[in-house]
Design a protein around this motif. Structure first.
Motif, PDB file in Angstrom:
ATOM      1  N   LYS A  73      60.671  63.527  67.834  1.00 45.39           N
ATOM      2  CA  LYS A  73      60.984  62.104  67.834  1.00 45.39           C
ATOM      3  C   LYS A  73      61.261  61.606  66.419  1.00 45.39           C
ATOM      4  CE  LYS A  73      61.274  59.527  70.499  1.00 45.39           C
ATOM      5  NZ  LYS A  73      62.552  59.006  71.095  1.00 45.39           N
ATOM      6  N   THR A  74      60.484  62.069  65.445  1.00 45.03           N
ATOM      7  CA  THR A  74      60.702  61.678  64.053  1.00 45.03           C
ATOM      8  C   THR A  74      62.080  62.118  63.578  1.00 45.03           C
ATOM      9  OG1 THR A  74      58.322  61.850  63.604  1.00 45.03           O
ATOM     10  CG2 THR A  74      59.802  61.850  61.708  1.00 45.03           C
ATOM     11  N   ASN A  75      62.453  63.334  63.905  1.00 45.26           N
ATOM     12  CA  ASN A  75      63.768  63.842  63.506  1.00 45.26           C
ATOM     13  C   ASN A  75      64.892  63.049  64.176  1.00 45.26           C
ATOM     14  OD1 ASN A  75      62.540  65.808  61.923  1.00 45.26           O
ATOM     15  ND2 ASN A  75      62.594  67.355  63.531  1.00 45.26           N
ATOM     16  N   GLU A  76      64.715  62.722  65.433  1.00 41.94           N
ATOM     17  CA  GLU A  76      65.718  61.922  66.148  1.00 41.94           C
ATOM     18  C   GLU A  76      65.849  60.540  65.514  1.00 41.94           C
ATOM     19  OE1 GLU A  76      64.285  61.898  70.121  1.00 41.94           O
ATOM     20  OE2 GLU A  76      64.961  63.931  70.582  1.00 41.94           O
ATOM     21  N   ASN A  77      64.713  59.947  65.144  1.00 38.01           N
ATOM     22  CA  ASN A  77      64.747  58.637  64.495  1.00 38.01           C
ATOM     23  C   ASN A  77      65.535  58.694  63.191  1.00 38.01           C
ATOM     24  OD1 ASN A  77      63.147  57.679  66.530  1.00 38.01           O
ATOM     25  ND2 ASN A  77      61.348  57.305  65.261  1.00 38.01           N
ATOM     26  N   ALA A  78      65.303  59.747  62.398  1.00 39.34           N
ATOM     27  CA  ALA A  78      65.990  59.877  61.114  1.00 39.34           C
ATOM     28  C   ALA A  78      67.499  59.957  61.316  1.00 39.34           C
ATOM     29  CB  ALA A  78      65.479  61.115  60.378  1.00 39.34           C
ATOM     30  N   GLU A  79      67.915  60.743  62.307  1.00 39.79           N
ATOM     31  CA  GLU A  79      69.349  60.879  62.582  1.00 39.79           C
ATOM     32  C   GLU A  79      69.936  59.553  63.046  1.00 39.79           C
ATOM     33  OE1 GLU A  79      72.426  63.265  65.545  1.00 39.79           O
ATOM     34  OE2 GLU A  79      70.273  63.611  65.694  1.00 39.79           O
ATOM     35  N   TYR A  80      69.231  58.869  63.956  1.00 36.94           N
ATOM     36  CA  TYR A  80      69.758  57.611  64.482  1.00 36.94           C
ATOM     37  C   TYR A  80      69.832  56.557  63.385  1.00 36.94           C
ATOM     38  CZ  TYR A  80      70.907  54.006  67.845  1.00 36.94           C
ATOM     39  OH  TYR A  80      71.565  53.021  68.527  1.00 36.94           O
ATOM     40  N   TYR A  81      68.840  56.546  62.508  1.00 32.41           N
ATOM     41  CA  TYR A  81      68.821  55.580  61.415  1.00 32.41           C
ATOM     42  C   TYR A  81      70.081  55.727  60.556  1.00 32.41           C
ATOM     43  CZ  TYR A  81      67.495  53.526  56.909  1.00 32.41           C
ATOM     44  OH  TYR A  81      67.476  52.792  55.746  1.00 32.41           O
ATOM     45  N   MET A  82      70.439  56.936  60.200  1.00 33.62           N
ATOM     46  CA  MET A  82      71.614  57.144  59.354  1.00 33.62           C
ATOM     47  C   MET A  82      72.889  56.720  60.073  1.00 33.62           C
ATOM     48  SD  MET A  82      70.732  60.703  57.304  1.00 33.62           S
ATOM     49  CE  MET A  82      70.278  61.652  58.767  1.00 33.62           C
ATOM     50  N   ARG A  83      72.962  57.024  61.368  1.00 35.31           N
ATOM     51  CA  ARG A  83      74.134  56.605  62.138  1.00 35.31           C
ATOM     52  C   ARG A  83      74.187  55.093  62.273  1.00 35.31           C
ATOM     53  NH1 ARG A  83      73.112  59.648  67.453  1.00 35.31           N
ATOM     54  NH2 ARG A  83      75.049  58.673  68.128  1.00 35.31           N
ATOM     55  N   ALA A  84      73.021  54.458  62.429  1.00 34.80           N
ATOM     56  CA  ALA A  84      72.960  53.005  62.561  1.00 34.80           C
ATOM     57  C   ALA A  84      73.366  52.309  61.266  1.00 34.80           C
ATOM     58  CB  ALA A  84      71.554  52.576  62.975  1.00 34.80           C
ATOM     59  N   VAL A  85      72.951  52.862  60.124  1.00 38.39           N
ATOM     60  CA  VAL A  85      73.357  52.295  58.830  1.00 38.39           C
ATOM     61  C   VAL A  85      74.874  52.350  58.693  1.00 38.39           C
ATOM     62  CG1 VAL A  85      73.300  52.649  56.332  1.00 38.39           C
ATOM     63  CG2 VAL A  85      71.179  52.776  57.655  1.00 38.39           C
ATOM     64  N   ARG A  86      75.449  53.494  59.025  1.00 36.77           N
ATOM     65  CA  ARG A  86      76.899  53.645  58.914  1.00 36.77           C
ATOM     66  C   ARG A  86      77.631  52.651  59.823  1.00 36.77           C
ATOM     67  NH1 ARG A  86      76.963  58.635  59.477  1.00 36.77           N
ATOM     68  NH2 ARG A  86      77.377  58.809  61.711  1.00 36.77           N
ATOM     69  N   LEU A  87      77.181  52.545  61.073  1.00 34.52           N
ATOM     70  CA  LEU A  87      77.825  51.641  62.019  1.00 34.52           C
ATOM     71  C   LEU A  87      77.690  50.182  61.568  1.00 34.52           C
ATOM     72  CD1 LEU A  87      79.114  50.840  64.721  1.00 34.52           C
ATOM     73  CD2 LEU A  87      76.829  50.960  65.748  1.00 34.52           C
ATOM     74  N   THR A  88      76.482  49.797  61.158  1.00 33.21           N
ATOM     75  CA  THR A  88      76.263  48.413  60.739  1.00 33.21           C
ATOM     76  C   THR A  88      77.139  48.049  59.557  1.00 33.21           C
ATOM     77  OG1 THR A  88      73.970  48.536  61.513  1.00 33.21           O
ATOM     78  CG2 THR A  88      74.517  46.743  60.010  1.00 33.21           C
ATOM     79  N   GLY A  89      77.224  48.960  58.594  1.00 35.93           N
ATOM     80  CA  GLY A  89      78.070  48.713  57.434  1.00 35.93           C
ATOM     81  C   GLY A  89      79.536  48.559  57.806  1.00 35.93           C
ATOM     82  N   GLU A  90      80.025  49.415  58.704  1.00 40.15           N
ATOM     83  CA  GLU A  90      81.427  49.354  59.118  1.00 40.15           C
ATOM     84  C   GLU A  90      81.727  48.039  59.825  1.00 40.15           C
ATOM     85  OE1 GLU A  90      81.895  52.785  61.544  1.00 40.15           O
ATOM     86  OE2 GLU A  90      81.965  54.198  59.863  1.00 40.15           O
ATOM     87  N   LEU A  91      80.851  47.636  60.759  1.00 44.25           N
ATOM     88  CA  LEU A  91      81.089  46.394  61.490  1.00 44.25           C
ATOM     89  C   LEU A  91      80.946  45.184  60.577  1.00 44.25           C
ATOM     90  CD1 LEU A  91      79.296  47.098  64.902  1.00 44.25           C
ATOM     91  CD2 LEU A  91      81.752  46.988  64.453  1.00 44.25           C
ATOM     92  N   ALA A  92      79.954  45.206  59.694  1.00 42.73           N
ATOM     93  CA  ALA A  92      79.762  44.072  58.780  1.00 42.73           C
ATOM     94  C   ALA A  92      80.984  43.894  57.883  1.00 42.73           C
ATOM     95  CB  ALA A  92      78.507  44.284  57.946  1.00 42.73           C
ATOM     96  N   ASP A  93      81.537  44.994  57.404  1.00 38.09           N
ATOM     97  CA  ASP A  93      82.735  44.907  56.566  1.00 38.09           C
ATOM     98  C   ASP A  93      83.921  44.367  57.366  1.00 38.09           C
ATOM     99  OD1 ASP A  93      81.335  45.890  54.422  1.00 38.09           O
ATOM    100  OD2 ASP A  93      82.107  47.950  54.597  1.00 38.09           O
ATOM    101  N   ALA A  94      84.044  44.817  58.604  1.00 38.07           N
ATOM    102  CA  ALA A  94      85.146  44.346  59.451  1.00 38.07           C
ATOM    103  C   ALA A  94      84.997  42.861  59.763  1.00 38.07           C
ATOM    104  CB  ALA A  94      85.201  45.161  60.745  1.00 38.07           C
ATOM    105  N   PHE A  95      83.767  42.421  60.027  1.00 33.78           N
ATOM    106  CA  PHE A  95      83.544  40.995  60.268  1.00 33.78           C
ATOM    107  C   PHE A  95      83.865  40.187  59.010  1.00 33.78           C
ATOM    108  CE2 PHE A  95      80.025  42.090  63.557  1.00 33.78           C
ATOM    109  CZ  PHE A  95      80.992  42.274  64.538  1.00 33.78           C
ATOM    110  N   ALA A  96      83.401  40.655  57.863  1.00 33.51           N
ATOM    111  CA  ALA A  96      83.635  39.932  56.609  1.00 33.51           C
ATOM    112  C   ALA A  96      85.131  39.790  56.330  1.00 33.51           C
ATOM    113  CB  ALA A  96      82.935  40.645  55.457  1.00 33.51           C
ATOM    114  N   ALA A  97      85.906  40.831  56.657  1.00 34.67           N
ATOM    115  CA  ALA A  97      87.348  40.783  56.422  1.00 34.67           C
ATOM    116  C   ALA A  97      88.020  39.705  57.266  1.00 34.67           C
ATOM    117  CB  ALA A  97      87.969  42.153  56.729  1.00 34.67           C
ATOM    118  N   ARG A  98      87.403  39.357  58.386  1.00 39.89           N
ATOM    119  CA  ARG A  98      87.931  38.298  59.248  1.00 39.89           C
ATOM    120  C   ARG A  98      87.219  36.966  59.022  1.00 39.89           C
ATOM    121  NH1 ARG A  98      90.055  40.332  64.206  1.00 39.89           N
ATOM    122  NH2 ARG A  98      90.044  38.162  64.959  1.00 39.89           N
ATOM    123  N   GLY A  99      86.337  36.901  58.033  1.00 42.29           N
ATOM    124  CA  GLY A  99      85.641  35.653  57.741  1.00 42.29           C
ATOM    125  C   GLY A  99      84.578  35.287  58.746  1.00 42.29           C
ATOM    126  N   ILE A 100      83.969  36.317  59.397  1.00 43.70           N
ATOM    127  CA  ILE A 100      82.938  36.090  60.407  1.00 43.70           C
ATOM    128  C   ILE A 100      81.570  36.339  59.788  1.00 43.70           C
ATOM    129  CG2 ILE A 100      82.043  36.790  62.663  1.00 43.70           C
ATOM    130  CD1 ILE A 100      84.866  37.831  63.311  1.00 43.70           C
TER     131      ILE A 100
END
Length: 394
Positions: A73-100
Motif C-alpha cells: 500500500k505504501t508503494n502504491e501511494n508513492a506511485e499515485y502521489y507522483m502521478r497526481a502531482v503531474r496531473l495536477t500541474g498539467e491541469l493547473a497550467d491549462a486552466f491558468a492559460a485560459r484565465g481560470i
C-alpha cells in the motif's frame, strides 16, 4: 474503543508518545484480533500510516502477511502521489492559460506539506476547485486531457444538471488510459451555507507551492486547514485518514497561520466544527493544540464528539443502503444539524441528508423544486430496500 481501535489510533498519530493509548497498548497482554485490525485499516484508508507506525514499535509483531500488504500500500501511494502531482500541474497550467482560477484541495498539498513522507497519505483521486462561472470551460479542458464523466453516471439535461449542481459540489471524472480519477469542484462542500465566506473568497489568494517539478495552486495554509476540518466534520470523521490530516496540519501550522485559521472559523461561524475537529484529534491522536485555538475549545461539543465516535468506529453502512442502516442515518441527521446554526445552514443540511443526487435520474426536478426530491428520495430508498429484502427471501 476496543484494543484494535486503540492500536490503530496509536500507530497513525504523528507523535505516538503523546497518544493517550500508548501505556495500555505497550502493557497489554491481550491477543490482538489482527483480522479485525486489518479491516479497520482498510476502512479508514491508513495502511501506509500504520506501516510507518509499526517501524516505531518493534515489540508489536503483526502477521507477516499484514506487513507485506501494508508495504504494498505504501508503494502504491508513492506511485499515485507522483502521478497526481503531474496531473495536477498539467491541469493547473491549462486552466491558468485560459484565465481560470483553480486550487488543489487536500490530496497532494496535504501530503507534501504536512506528512513526513507523502506516501503515508492515501489518495484515490485528485480534487480541484474552479470558479462556478468558468466551470464549463474547465470541463472542456478536462475532457481534452482524456477524462470522461464518471459520476453522475446517468444522463443530465439542462434542468437536471442545474439541480445536481445545487445539491452537490463536484463531478467525478476518470481517465481510462491510466485510471486517474478527478473530482472537479464548483463548491468545496455540498452545503452552500456551511462555509459561504470561504466559497466567496478562496480566489483572492492562491499561493503556488513547489511540489516536485510542478508549481501547484493551493489555498492559503490557514484556509486550507479550515477546509480540512470542515470536510472531515461534515462526514462525521468516518475515516481516520481525515483526522490524521488534522493532526499533521495542526503541528505544521505556524503561530500566525493558526491565528488566521481561528479567525476564519469565527468569520464563517464554524466554531463548533473547529472545536470538535481539534478536540477529537487531541482525544484520539494526542494532538497538541496551539494557544491560537484556545477560544475555539470553549465550545461545548460533547454531544458532537459522542456522535462522531459512534460513526467513526461503527460498521459502515452497506451499499446499497439497507433498512438495518437506519441507526447510522439517524445519528448522521442529528450530527449534521448540530454542526452549525444560522444562515440557512440547517435547512440546507436537512435537504442534503434527505435528497439523493442519484435520484435525479428517476425524478428530474428543477433546482427550485429540490424539496420535492427531499420528500421522494427516502420513499424511493425504502422501496428499493424492501424490494431487495423481498427478493432475498424469495
Amino acid at each position: 474503543m476496543n484494543i484494535e481501535q486503540k492500536l490503530l489510533a496509536l500507530l497513525i498519530a504523528e507523535s505516538p508518545d503523546a497518544s493517550p493509548f500508548l501505556p495500555e497498548i505497550m502493557s497489554s497482554t491481550e491477543d490482538f484480533d489482527w483480522e479485525r485490525f486489518e479491516a479497520l485499516v482498510d476502512r479508514h484508508r491508513v495502511g501506509a500510516l500504520v506501516h510507518a507506525g509499526f517501524q516505531q514499535f518493534p515489540a508489536i509483531t503483526p502477521p507477516v502477511a499484514l506487513l507485506k500488504s501494508l508495504t504494498r500500500k505504501t508503494n502504491e501511494n508513492a506511485e499515485y502521489y507522483m502521478r497526481a502531482v503531474r496531473l495536477t500541474g498539467e491541469l493547473a497550467d491549462a486552466f491558468a492559460a485560459r484565465g481560470i482560477a483553480c486550487a488543489c484541495l487536500k490530496g497532494i498539498g496535504v501530503a507534501n506539506q504536512y506528512y513526513s513522507a507523502p506516501s503515508q497519505r492515501e489518495m484515490i483521486d485528485v480534487d480541484l476547485i474552479v470558479t462556478p462561472e468558468r466551470y464549463a470551460d474547465a470541463e472542456e479542458i478536462v475532457s481534452a486531457h482524456g477524462f470522461e464523466l464518471f459520476y453522475p453516471d446517468f444522463d443530465l439535461n439542462e434542468r437536471s444538471r442545474e439541480a445536481f449542481m445545487a445539491l452537490h459540489n463536484a463531478f467525478t471524472y476518470i481517465r481510462k488510459s491510466d485510471g486517474m480519477q478527478l473530482d472537479l469542484h464548483w463548491r468545496m462542500i455540498p452545503n452552500p451555507a456551511m462555509q459561504p465566506a470561504i466559497d466567496q473568497s478562496w480566489t483572492q489568494a492562491i499561493p503556488r507551492t513547489k511540489i516536485g517539478a510542478k508549481n501547484i495552486p493551493m489555498l492559503s495554509p490557514s484556509m486550507h486547514f479550515v477546509y480540512i476540518c470542515t470536510h472531515g466534520a461534515k462526514s462525521g470523521w468516518v475515516r481516520l485518514k481525515w483526522l490524521a490530516d488534522v493532526d499533521r496540519a495542526v503541528r505544521g501550522l505556524s503561530h500566525d497561520e493558526a491565528a488566521a485559521a481561528a479567525k476564519i472559523f469565527v468569520a464563517d461561524d464554524l466554531q463548533r466544527i473547529g472545536a470538535v475537529s481539534l478536540a477529537l484529534s487531541q482525544r484520539i491522536l494526542g494532538t497538541a493544540i496551539p494557544t491560537a485555538f484556545a477560544g475555539l475549545l470553549k465550545q461545548d461539543v460533547r454531544r458532537l464528539i459522542d456522535l462522531e465516535l459512534g460513526m467513526m468506529f461503527a460498521d459502515m453502512p452497506s451499499r446499497p443502503h439497507r433498512l438495518q442502516d437506519w441507526a447510522h442515518y439517524r445519528d448522521r441527521f442529528h450530527h449534521s444539524v448540530l454542526l452549525k446554526s444560522g444562515g440557512g445552514y440547517r435547512r440546507h443540511a436537512l435537504l442534503r441528508e434527505l435528497a439523493r443526487p442519484r435520484d435525479l435520474a428517476t425524478v428530474p426536478v428543477k433546482s427550485g423544486e429540490l424539496w420535492s426530491l427531499g420528500a421522494l428520495s427516502p420513499m424511493l430508498g425504502i422501496g428499493r430496500a424492501l424490494k431487495r429484502l423481498l427478493g432475498s427471501k424469495s
